[in-house]
Design a protein around this motif. Sequence first.
Motif, mmCIF file in Angstrom:
data_model
loop_
_atom_site.group_PDB
_atom_site.id
_atom_site.type_symbol
_atom_site.label_atom_id
_atom_site.label_comp_id
_atom_site.label_asym_id
_atom_site.label_seq_id
_atom_site.Cartn_x
_atom_site.Cartn_y
_atom_site.Cartn_z
ATOM 1 N N ARG A 123 40.267 15.322 97.317
ATOM 2 C CA ARG A 123 39.980 16.740 97.571
ATOM 3 C C ARG A 123 41.114 17.389 98.368
ATOM 4 O O ARG A 123 41.497 18.525 98.109
ATOM 5 C CB ARG A 123 38.632 16.893 98.278
ATOM 6 N N ALA A 124 41.651 16.652 99.323
ATOM 7 C CA ALA A 124 42.755 17.212 100.112
ATOM 8 C C ALA A 124 43.981 17.418 99.223
ATOM 9 O O ALA A 124 44.630 18.467 99.279
ATOM 10 C CB ALA A 124 43.095 16.279 101.267
ATOM 11 N N ALA B 189 48.425 17.276 102.411
ATOM 12 C CA ALA B 189 47.753 15.984 102.270
ATOM 13 C C ALA B 189 48.695 14.858 102.698
ATOM 14 O O ALA B 189 48.311 13.925 103.395
ATOM 15 C CB ALA B 189 47.288 15.779 100.836
ATOM 16 N N ALA C 226 44.059 17.939 96.086
ATOM 17 C CA ALA C 226 43.812 19.048 95.165
ATOM 18 C C ALA C 226 44.110 20.386 95.838
ATOM 19 O O ALA C 226 44.567 21.327 95.199
ATOM 20 C CB ALA C 226 42.369 19.021 94.674
ATOM 21 N N GLN C 227 43.864 20.472 97.143
ATOM 22 C CA GLN C 227 44.045 21.765 97.809
ATOM 23 C C GLN C 227 45.476 22.011 98.263
ATOM 24 O O GLN C 227 45.939 23.153 98.242
ATOM 25 C CB GLN C 227 43.093 21.875 99.007
ATOM 26 N N ASP C 228 46.180 20.974 98.676
ATOM 27 C CA ASP C 228 47.549 21.169 99.162
ATOM 28 C C ASP C 228 48.235 19.807 99.258
ATOM 29 O O ASP C 228 47.972 19.032 100.170
ATOM 30 C CB ASP C 228 47.514 21.848 100.542
ATOM 31 N N ARG D 36 37.969 11.833 99.644
ATOM 32 C CA ARG D 36 38.502 12.818 100.605
ATOM 33 C C ARG D 36 39.974 13.052 100.333
ATOM 34 O O ARG D 36 40.460 14.172 100.371
ATOM 35 C CB ARG D 36 38.323 12.301 102.037
ATOM 36 N N ALA D 37 40.681 11.962 100.034
ATOM 37 C CA ALA D 37 42.102 12.091 99.711
ATOM 38 C C ALA D 37 42.276 12.937 98.449
ATOM 39 O O ALA D 37 43.178 13.771 98.371
ATOM 40 C CB ALA D 37 42.720 10.710 99.514
#
Lengths: 347, 251
Positions: free
Chosen positions: A221-222, A230, A224-226, A218-219
């Motif tokens: 993916r977060a 994060a 990766a997005q911002d 989850r960390a």
Amino acid sequence: MAEAAESRSSRAVKDLILRYLGSSLLVLAIIWLLANFVADPGRSFTVLFQGLGNGALYALIALGYTLVYGIIELINFAHGDLFMLGSVFSGIIVVNIFGATTNTPRNWGILLVSIVLVMVMCGFINLLVERLAYRRLRRAPKLASLITAVGVSFIFQWWGQQSWMTGSTPKQWPQVVPNGGITIGSVTLAWTVMLVIAVTIPLLVLLQWIVTRTRQGRAMRATAQDQDAAMLMGIDVDRTIAFTFALGGAMAGAAGMLYLETIGTTFYGVGFQLGLIAFTAAVLGGIGNLPGAVIGGVLIGVAQAFNDGGPYGLHQQWSQTFIFAILILLMVFKPEGILGNPTVEKV
Amino acid sequence: MSAQTADQPWLARTGEPMLEIANLSVFYGNIAAVQDLSLDVRKGEIVTVVGSNGAGKSTTLRTISGLIKPRKGTITFQGDQIQGKKGNEVVRRGICHSPEGRRIFPRMTVDENLDLGAFLQNDKAAVAAERDRVLELFPRLAERINQKAGTMSGGEQQMLAVGRAMMGNPTLLLLDEPSMGLAPILVDLIFDTIEKIRDQGTTILLVEQNALAALRIADYAYVMESGHLKLEGDAKQLSRDDAIVRAYLGG
Ligand SMILES: Nc1ncnc2c1ncn2[C@@H]1O[C@H](COP(=O)(O)OP(=O)(O)OP(=O)(O)O)[C@@H](O)[C@H]1O
Ligand SMILES: [Mg+2]
């Protein structure tokens, strides 16, 4: 108004032609594959199996490109060379240190231990490079980390060239996995390919589980997005990126070991070629997308196998041309890759 | 011109200090964004920082959260100096930040965004309770719980950003322009909600363009202008002072 409408309709026509051309190419490719099977089913199934094995190797390497690109948008040019280091480490560990050279149960145990060792080593090297080189360039222009990656690639190749690694020429190591395989009728399923597939599938499942089911995933993916957002969630962004590099490195290490057990020789330049093909696989599948990297890898592996060994193939001298022709065509018709996001979301 | 509490006892603040910023200077390269800023937030307050564009309000919040390192000055939170600490360590101490521009995770669902807000929370029951509280304050989020956050409207994303920050169960909640992009009726709603959050025990540092609305709910206010602190005082008194309103608050 009329002009705008006209340009819109001409764009629609162009889209239609592109889509039509794309689909007919796809149909042609399928016909070509089927023709191979009709002409010589036995050979074709053998080739298909080989292709799946190669594809699994490409996929393992492609995952490292896609993981790193997904999280910090870096094309890690050194990744192929890390795979090369992994292949050399396996030779050194399995043969030189453990002395496993023949097909015995004890040596299979050694193989299992060694693959874990090589994965840990390559994961650690990748983590170290991130810590020393890429981390401080994270806020610098993209070109800075890109050129650094090229530099790291040279360092890895230099490392591989040391006489205690491969030296400057290809080096051969005896394989634990025997030649040949199971023959059913005219179809041969090679032992080496079975090993590759038997190792790759659990690794893919494990990776998918880590990324989609765990806290660490989850960390990732977060991040990766911002990255800033994060961090505001309490995620240790530095550690998450380091973990991602370690994960990609471990996959490259596994691929290196499987490569050496399949081919039996390796040398310092092998990472360049296979790295490029694996990168192509990652782009083909949609860079940044994990299942995409696997699909791209398998697709290239199978296409290449049929080109090299299929009844209607163009044979090995066209191998690279064939692979990159596929890449170019796909980029023309589907630039975002098979599973990529059609639009780039950036806030 | 500045209304100092020390010599004006009717402005005295009662709560114990929670966040104290002293002589803070923040630079982007050579550009000073915040200079010699001192402010504090006391337990149970809504403190607002207002000022025109580029005044340095967001920079101040980003520095508190550890996204930027200050060049000078100290930030003390519950007795510990936190300036220059990494963002995740600041969150661990109980400061959550709903940033400017919302910064929700666009390719994740509302549900996943809220979960990430509680990334450091280990107590499952407490997280579930917090989540209920958020969904009660923002029923719209409950309706959209499985929608990809990036496909929501701007106002809905804003609610998600505030809700996500609340999920960290903060001691101090930093809100950067929570009313941005909201329809007038939703602006009232969000300010009511902020008051509710404070009444439920969370201390709030609020940055707003919408100065008069912010002053209406705030206990204490700071006015910034091009990186400097211009004015501070009791929020209600500032909003009643016509000269101040005309000069700084666009009234
Ligand atoms: N990343 C950056 N690089 C360089 N300068 C920046 C950066 N971010 C902000 N600044 C500058 O710092 C100053 C303060 O910006 P800040 O975002 O803190 O203002 P603000 O008070 O939040 O304004 P607004 O109300 O428009 O959001 C501005 O002059 C801005 O141009
Ligand atoms: Mg701002």
